[in-house]
Motif scaffolding. Structure first.
Motif, mmCIF file in Angstrom:
data_model
loop_
_atom_site.group_PDB
_atom_site.id
_atom_site.type_symbol
_atom_site.label_atom_id
_atom_site.label_comp_id
_atom_site.label_asym_id
_atom_site.label_seq_id
_atom_site.Cartn_x
_atom_site.Cartn_y
_atom_site.Cartn_z
ATOM 1 N N UNK A 1 -55.947 38.675 8.513
ATOM 2 C CA UNK A 1 -55.615 38.879 7.094
ATOM 3 C C UNK A 1 -54.570 39.986 6.951
ATOM 4 N N UNK A 2 -54.726 41.065 7.707
ATOM 5 C CA UNK A 2 -53.761 42.160 7.663
ATOM 6 C C UNK A 2 -52.379 41.673 8.079
ATOM 7 N N UNK A 3 -52.314 40.852 9.116
ATOM 8 C CA UNK A 3 -51.024 40.299 9.562
ATOM 9 C C UNK A 3 -50.401 39.427 8.478
ATOM 10 N N UNK A 4 -51.201 38.596 7.848
ATOM 11 C CA UNK A 4 -50.674 37.746 6.779
ATOM 12 C C UNK A 4 -50.127 38.568 5.626
ATOM 13 N N UNK A 5 -50.839 39.616 5.251
ATOM 14 C CA UNK A 5 -50.379 40.479 4.167
ATOM 15 C C UNK A 5 -49.084 41.196 4.539
ATOM 16 N N UNK A 6 -48.990 41.675 5.776
ATOM 17 C CA UNK A 6 -47.760 42.344 6.217
ATOM 18 C C UNK A 6 -46.577 41.393 6.156
ATOM 19 N N UNK A 7 -46.784 40.169 6.637
ATOM 20 C CA UNK A 7 -45.707 39.176 6.619
ATOM 21 C C UNK A 7 -45.289 38.849 5.191
ATOM 22 N N UNK A 8 -46.255 38.740 4.292
ATOM 23 C CA UNK A 8 -45.944 38.459 2.892
ATOM 24 C C UNK A 8 -45.147 39.612 2.282
ATOM 25 N N UNK A 9 -45.522 40.846 2.603
ATOM 26 C CA UNK A 9 -44.788 42.000 2.087
ATOM 27 C C UNK A 9 -43.375 42.053 2.649
ATOM 28 N N UNK A 10 -43.234 41.787 3.937
ATOM 29 C CA UNK A 10 -41.897 41.772 4.544
ATOM 30 C C UNK A 10 -41.027 40.714 3.890
ATOM 31 N N UNK A 11 -41.604 39.540 3.662
ATOM 32 C CA UNK A 11 -40.842 38.454 3.035
ATOM 33 C C UNK A 11 -40.423 38.835 1.627
ATOM 34 N N UNK A 12 -41.302 39.472 0.869
ATOM 35 C CA UNK A 12 -40.964 39.831 -0.505
ATOM 36 C C UNK A 12 -39.885 40.922 -0.530
ATOM 37 N N UNK A 13 -39.932 41.864 0.425
ATOM 38 C CA UNK A 13 -38.896 42.901 0.490
ATOM 39 C C UNK A 13 -37.559 42.334 0.915
ATOM 40 N N UNK A 14 -37.585 41.368 1.838
ATOM 41 C CA UNK A 14 -36.331 40.780 2.300
ATOM 42 C C UNK A 14 -35.697 39.895 1.229
ATOM 43 N N UNK A 15 -36.492 39.435 0.276
ATOM 44 C CA UNK A 15 -35.974 38.613 -0.826
ATOM 45 C C UNK A 15 -35.536 39.471 -1.997
ATOM 46 N N UNK A 16 -35.537 40.756 -1.848
ATOM 47 C CA UNK A 16 -35.101 41.620 -2.922
ATOM 48 C C UNK A 16 -36.223 42.275 -3.687
ATOM 49 N N UNK A 17 -37.420 42.227 -3.167
ATOM 50 C CA UNK A 17 -38.545 42.930 -3.789
ATOM 51 C C UNK A 17 -39.148 42.246 -4.981
ATOM 52 N N UNK A 18 -38.840 40.982 -5.194
ATOM 53 C CA UNK A 18 -39.434 40.308 -6.356
ATOM 54 C C UNK A 18 -40.636 39.490 -6.010
#
Length: 68
Positions: A51-68
């Motif tokens: 679960x922690x890995x999934x959350x980290x990946x989701x956060x990385x993806x959202x930051x790479x998309x411009x934080x939205x």
């Protein structure tokens, strides 16, 4: 064989999460390498890490998309 306390288990798993080597954990908490392996292969620990890995990946993806 006597069971380790839940508190000791939590300390060992926290040390693993912090990147402490198995040798350091063995020396600090007086547990065996097999105990560390058993603790880290339990479903609740594996699920928490997954679960922690999934959350980290989701956060990385959202930051790479411009934080939205």
């Amino acid at each position: 064989m006597r069971a380790h306390s839940q508190e000791l288990r939590q300390h060992v798993l926290q040390a693993v999460d912090e990147g402490m080597s198995h040798t350091e954990i063995i020396e600090r908490f007086y547990v065996s390498r097999a105990t560390i392996k058993r603790y880290t292969q339990q479903p609740c620990y594996l699920l928490r890490n997954w679960i922690t890995c999934l959350l980290r990946e989701a956060l990385r993806a959202s930051y790479s998309e411009g934080g939205s």
